[in-house]
Design an enzyme around this catalytic site. Structure first.
Site, PDB file in Angstrom:
ATOM      1  N   LEU A   1      79.875 149.961 -72.062  1.00 31.42           N
ATOM      2  CA  LEU A   1      79.540 148.760 -71.305  1.00 31.42           C
ATOM      3  C   LEU A   1      78.025 148.599 -71.218  1.00 31.42           C
ATOM      4  O   LEU A   1      77.309 149.552 -70.926  1.00 31.42           O
ATOM      5  CB  LEU A   1      80.108 148.842 -69.881  1.00 31.42           C
ATOM      6  CG  LEU A   1      81.614 149.072 -69.722  1.00 31.42           C
ATOM      7  CD1 LEU A   1      81.972 149.197 -68.251  1.00 31.42           C
ATOM      8  CD2 LEU A   1      82.406 147.944 -70.374  1.00 31.42           C
ATOM      9  N   GLU A   2      77.555 147.392 -71.463  1.00 37.88           N
ATOM     10  CA  GLU A   2      76.151 147.037 -71.243  1.00 37.88           C
ATOM     11  C   GLU A   2      76.136 145.906 -70.217  1.00 37.88           C
ATOM     12  O   GLU A   2      76.496 144.770 -70.530  1.00 37.88           O
ATOM     13  CB  GLU A   2      75.480 146.594 -72.545  1.00 37.88           C
ATOM     14  CG  GLU A   2      74.013 146.245 -72.365  1.00 37.88           C
ATOM     15  CD  GLU A   2      73.385 145.639 -73.611  1.00 37.88           C
ATOM     16  OE1 GLU A   2      72.190 145.312 -73.539  1.00 37.88           O
ATOM     17  OE2 GLU A   2      74.089 145.468 -74.622  1.00 37.88           O
ATOM     18  N   LEU A   3      75.714 146.213 -68.990  1.00 37.32           N
ATOM     19  CA  LEU A   3      75.887 145.276 -67.876  1.00 37.32           C
ATOM     20  C   LEU A   3      74.569 144.989 -67.174  1.00 37.32           C
ATOM     21  O   LEU A   3      73.545 145.614 -67.440  1.00 37.32           O
ATOM     22  CB  LEU A   3      76.876 145.862 -66.856  1.00 37.32           C
ATOM     23  CG  LEU A   3      78.208 146.368 -67.397  1.00 37.32           C
ATOM     24  CD1 LEU A   3      79.010 147.030 -66.290  1.00 37.32           C
ATOM     25  CD2 LEU A   3      78.992 145.234 -68.030  1.00 37.32           C
TER      26      LEU A   3
END
Length: 285
Positions: free
Chosen positions: A256-258
């Protein structure tokens, strides 16, 4: 670039071809933000269509259409993808500008430079990847052997559509996986064209598939599909939490890149107006 044609109806790309629109399926308008005009319509993939895309990727993996190829051949295909991205840069930049409402010269930095770089980097990594062997003592030696996961579900955001989609597709391919990519429903045009370039470069049918639609419909069907072994998502925290929960339920690997982007610190002594202009000019969409 008025001579560049784009489809009036964008459908899923499954097993090497765009699929016919489903009768009665939900459609979404693709709007150019700079003109607020409709550029195309998107056919949303429901759970059955997502299932077809995942099955195509699973079949391609089981038949070793990609990871069964020699490393030299796979690397050559990835470099060919990069070459084709550069050859079709003007067209891809134009489509990206329609999606995002940005000048084509701004899109060029994201398309020409980054997309080609993504594939060349991972083409090079194929010949440099090394596994490990650790000698414990005179009797035992431990090996680390890396195998592809299988089908990867990839979900990319709207703000740099082709660059961020290919930053997921390229490593998935480099490590022998097949994949299903879901771009943002707001910005599908350049990636739809890019799917045909992957095929032209020699990526076998079924290895990379594309489905379109909203997160709670198409994205949810992709993340929850039992044949998807790995999920990669770039976007907001709320969606990220839902994807992580779905991954946990299915014991899937996830990435995940949040959160926020392009943070900028402005000191008290700065000229606020000049700092604001510089921040806006220096930040990509």
């Amino acid at each position: 670039m008025g001579d560049v044609k784009h489809p009036e109806l964008v459908t899923s790309f499954i097993d090497g071809a765009f699929v016919p629109p489903a009768t009665g399926g939900h459609r979404l308008d693709v709007i150019n933000p700079s003109t607020e005009e409709r550029q195309a319509q998107l056919c949303e993939a429901d759970d059955r269509e997502v299932g077809r895309a995942v099955q195509a990727a699973a079949t391609a993996f089981e038949q070793a259409r990609w990871h069964g190829l020699p490393v030299e051949q796979r690397a050559a295909i990835l470099r060919r993808v990069a070459d084709l991205a550069e050859q079709h840069s003007a067209e891809l930049c134009y489509l990206e500008s329609l999606d995002l409402g940005i000048p084509t010269r701004v899109a060029a930095a994201m398309v020409t430079a980054r997309v080609a770089r993504n594939f060349r980097f991972y083409a090079d990594s194929l010949s440099q990847a090394a596994e490990r062997a650790v000698r414990l003592d005179d009797q035992f030696q431990r090996y680390v052997h890396r195998d592809p996961v299988g089908v990867c579900g990839l979900i990319s955001p709207w703000n740099a559509p082709l660059m961020l989609a290919t930053s997921k597709i390229a490593p998935a391919l480099a490590f022998g996986n097949t994949c299903v990519i879901k771009p943002s429903e707001y910005t599908p045009l350049a990636l739809a064209r890019f799917m045909t370039l992957l095929l032209e470069a020699g990526v076998p049918a079924g290895v990379v598939n594309m489905v379109n639609g909203r997160g709670h419909v198409t994205g949810a069907a992709l993340t929850q599909h039992p044949q998807v072994g790995m999920l990669s998502f770039t976007g907001g925290g709320a969606a990220g939490r839902a994807i992580a929960a779905a991954a946990g339920q299915g014991l899937k690997k996830w990435d995940l890149e949040l959160g926020g982007k392009s943070a900028c610190i402005i000191s008290d002594s700065a000229d606020l107006d000049a700092a604001l202009d510089g921040s806006l000019l220096g930040s990509p969409p």
